[in-house]
Motif scaffolding. Structure first.
Motif, mmCIF file in Angstrom:
data_model
loop_
_atom_site.group_PDB
_atom_site.id
_atom_site.type_symbol
_atom_site.label_atom_id
_atom_site.label_comp_id
_atom_site.label_asym_id
_atom_site.label_seq_id
_atom_site.Cartn_x
_atom_site.Cartn_y
_atom_site.Cartn_z
ATOM 1 N N LEU A 76 12.245 1.058 20.495
ATOM 2 C CA LEU A 76 11.414 0.271 21.404
ATOM 3 C C LEU A 76 10.005 0.852 21.490
ATOM 4 N N ARG A 77 9.891 2.171 21.522
ATOM 5 C CA ARG A 77 8.564 2.792 21.562
ATOM 6 C C ARG A 77 7.754 2.437 20.317
ATOM 7 N N MET A 78 8.392 2.465 19.169
ATOM 8 C CA MET A 78 7.702 2.105 17.931
ATOM 9 C C MET A 78 7.215 0.669 17.975
ATOM 10 N N LEU A 79 8.089 -0.231 18.354
ATOM 11 C CA LEU A 79 7.742 -1.646 18.363
ATOM 12 C C LEU A 79 6.624 -1.946 19.359
ATOM 13 N N LYS A 80 6.623 -1.267 20.496
ATOM 14 C CA LYS A 80 5.550 -1.454 21.472
ATOM 15 C C LYS A 80 4.212 -1.004 20.894
ATOM 16 N N ARG A 81 4.222 0.012 20.067
ATOM 17 C CA ARG A 81 2.983 0.471 19.444
ATOM 18 C C ARG A 81 2.504 -0.508 18.373
ATOM 19 N N LEU A 82 3.434 -1.178 17.700
ATOM 20 C CA LEU A 82 3.054 -2.133 16.663
ATOM 21 C C LEU A 82 2.554 -3.449 17.245
ATOM 22 N N ALA A 83 3.035 -3.809 18.434
ATOM 23 C CA ALA A 83 2.705 -5.109 19.026
ATOM 24 C C ALA A 83 1.202 -5.262 19.224
ATOM 25 N N GLY A 84 0.661 -6.379 18.747
ATOM 26 C CA GLY A 84 -0.763 -6.671 18.899
ATOM 27 C C GLY A 84 -1.661 -5.911 17.951
ATOM 28 N N ARG A 85 -1.077 -5.247 16.945
ATOM 29 C CA ARG A 85 -1.878 -4.433 16.034
ATOM 30 C C ARG A 85 -1.485 -4.697 14.581
ATOM 31 N N GLU A 86 -2.334 -4.236 13.684
ATOM 32 C CA GLU A 86 -2.060 -4.309 12.255
ATOM 33 C C GLU A 86 -1.587 -2.945 11.767
ATOM 34 N N HIS A 87 -0.609 -2.964 10.872
ATOM 35 C CA HIS A 87 -0.143 -1.713 10.265
ATOM 36 C C HIS A 87 0.057 -1.937 8.769
ATOM 37 N N GLN A 88 0.322 -0.858 8.066
ATOM 38 C CA GLN A 88 0.554 -0.930 6.620
ATOM 39 C C GLN A 88 2.025 -0.694 6.309
ATOM 40 N N VAL A 89 2.498 -1.374 5.269
ATOM 41 C CA VAL A 89 3.818 -1.106 4.710
ATOM 42 C C VAL A 89 3.614 -0.686 3.261
ATOM 43 N N LEU A 90 4.098 0.489 2.918
ATOM 44 C CA LEU A 90 3.949 1.022 1.563
ATOM 45 C C LEU A 90 5.332 1.166 0.938
ATOM 46 N N THR A 91 5.505 0.580 -0.241
ATOM 47 C CA THR A 91 6.749 0.746 -0.985
ATOM 48 C C THR A 91 6.422 1.267 -2.373
ATOM 49 N N ALA A 92 6.986 2.412 -2.701
ATOM 50 C CA ALA A 92 6.844 2.994 -4.032
ATOM 51 C C ALA A 92 8.108 2.695 -4.830
ATOM 52 N N VAL A 93 7.922 2.407 -6.107
ATOM 53 C CA VAL A 93 9.028 2.123 -7.022
ATOM 54 C C VAL A 93 8.886 3.042 -8.227
ATOM 55 N N ALA A 94 10.003 3.580 -8.673
ATOM 56 C CA ALA A 94 9.996 4.396 -9.889
ATOM 57 C C ALA A 94 11.160 3.963 -10.774
ATOM 58 N N LEU A 95 10.913 3.962 -12.068
ATOM 59 C CA LEU A 95 11.958 3.647 -13.032
ATOM 60 C C LEU A 95 12.035 4.763 -14.060
ATOM 61 N N VAL A 96 13.229 5.290 -14.250
ATOM 62 C CA VAL A 96 13.474 6.334 -15.244
ATOM 63 C C VAL A 96 14.235 5.687 -16.387
ATOM 64 N N ASP A 97 13.636 5.669 -17.567
ATOM 65 C CA ASP A 97 14.304 4.989 -18.677
ATOM 66 C C ASP A 97 15.397 5.859 -19.281
ATOM 67 N N ALA A 98 16.031 5.332 -20.322
ATOM 68 C CA ALA A 98 17.188 6.013 -20.901
ATOM 69 C C ALA A 98 16.843 7.379 -21.472
ATOM 70 N N SER A 99 15.575 7.568 -21.868
ATOM 71 C CA SER A 99 15.155 8.845 -22.449
ATOM 72 C C SER A 99 14.736 9.858 -21.388
ATOM 73 N N GLY A 100 14.617 9.403 -20.134
ATOM 74 C CA GLY A 100 14.169 10.290 -19.056
ATOM 75 C C GLY A 100 12.712 10.132 -18.700
ATOM 76 N N ALA A 101 11.981 9.258 -19.408
ATOM 77 C CA ALA A 101 10.571 9.023 -19.085
ATOM 78 C C ALA A 101 10.468 8.197 -17.805
ATOM 79 N N LEU A 102 9.494 8.557 -16.965
ATOM 80 C CA LEU A 102 9.343 7.914 -15.664
ATOM 81 C C LEU A 102 8.056 7.114 -15.590
ATOM 82 N N THR A 103 8.169 5.904 -15.030
ATOM 83 C CA THR A 103 6.999 5.108 -14.693
ATOM 84 C C THR A 103 7.119 4.733 -13.222
#
Length: 220
Positions: free
Chosen positions: A119-146
């Motif tokens: 509830l405290r978090m949601l009250k802080r978000l109300a009436g304001r703009e925030h950011q959502v960040l999602t990172a994605v990583a893929l490790v291929d069959a050889s172990g290389a990461l992107t």
């Protein structure tokens, strides 16, 4: 696990599925939405998955979400190696991992510990703009990461405490960064988004599809 493309003597094989190192039903549904088969590669009992998400003092939200995603990828690679050890003629499929965080300015809003915290978090978000960040990583069959990073902006409308408390009582905020899920009941509070709806859910499909195609994963 290496970063960047790995060399090979011939064309890389196509993969009919990926390992998904996430127990999130939202990420599972989103992968299915774009026709990607997956098998779950979840943390084992001896692994402390929560410890990977612990914040470090002074860490920016962007640095945090990338670090956690890379840590998850490293753990998932070790898991895949254990799974395939002793398996004859096994071709290791790529691994997909992701992490999402909510940021109010430079402050990271993680998963709520209890109803009061939510509830405290949601009250802080109300009436304001925030950011959502999602990172994605893929490790291929050889172990290389992107990897890729999706950054979106979300604006909550000014909302009375009684409505936020009702949302908390639904149980939906728990286990979610920022104490809400855009795809659920919290949609009634969200006035505007700028960015990736699927990224806010937890798996940005445009960026994810690009990583999967580069790793020669088959789409159904």
């Amino acid at each position: 696990m290496t970063s960047g493309a790995a060399g090979s003597s011939g064309p890389a094989p196509h993969h009919s599925f990926v390992y998904l190192a996430s127990q999130s039903p939202r990420r599972q549904a989103l992968l299915g939405q774009i026709g990607v088969r997956f098998e779950l590669l979840l943390a084992e009992p001896h692994e402390d998955a929560e410890a990977l998400e612990a914040e470090r003092p002074g860490e920016s939200p962007q640095d945090y979400v990338m670090r956690v995603t890379l840590a998850k990828a490293t753990a998932a690679c070790a898991r895949r190696d254990r799974l395939l050890t002793g398996t004859r003629d096994a071709t290791p499929a790529p691994i997909l991992v992701a992490d999402t965080t909510v940021a109010l300015g430079d402050e990271i809003l993680g998963k709520p510990s209890d109803a009061d915290h939510a509830l405290r978090m949601l009250k802080r978000l109300a009436g304001r703009e925030h950011q959502v960040l999602t990172a994605v990583a893929l490790v291929d069959a050889s172990g290389a990461l992107t990897r890729a990073l999706s950054m979106s902006r979300v604006r909550f409308a000014a909302t009375d405490e009684a409505s936020l408390a009702r949302y908390v009582r639904s149980g939906e905020p728990f286990g979610k960064a920022g104490a809400y899920g855009i795809q659920g009941r919290a949609a009634e509070f969200i006035e505007q988004i700028d960015g990736s709806y699927s990224g806010i859910m937890g798996l940005p499909l445009f960026e994810t599809a690009a990583l999967l195609r580069a790793a020669r994963v088959t789409f159904q």
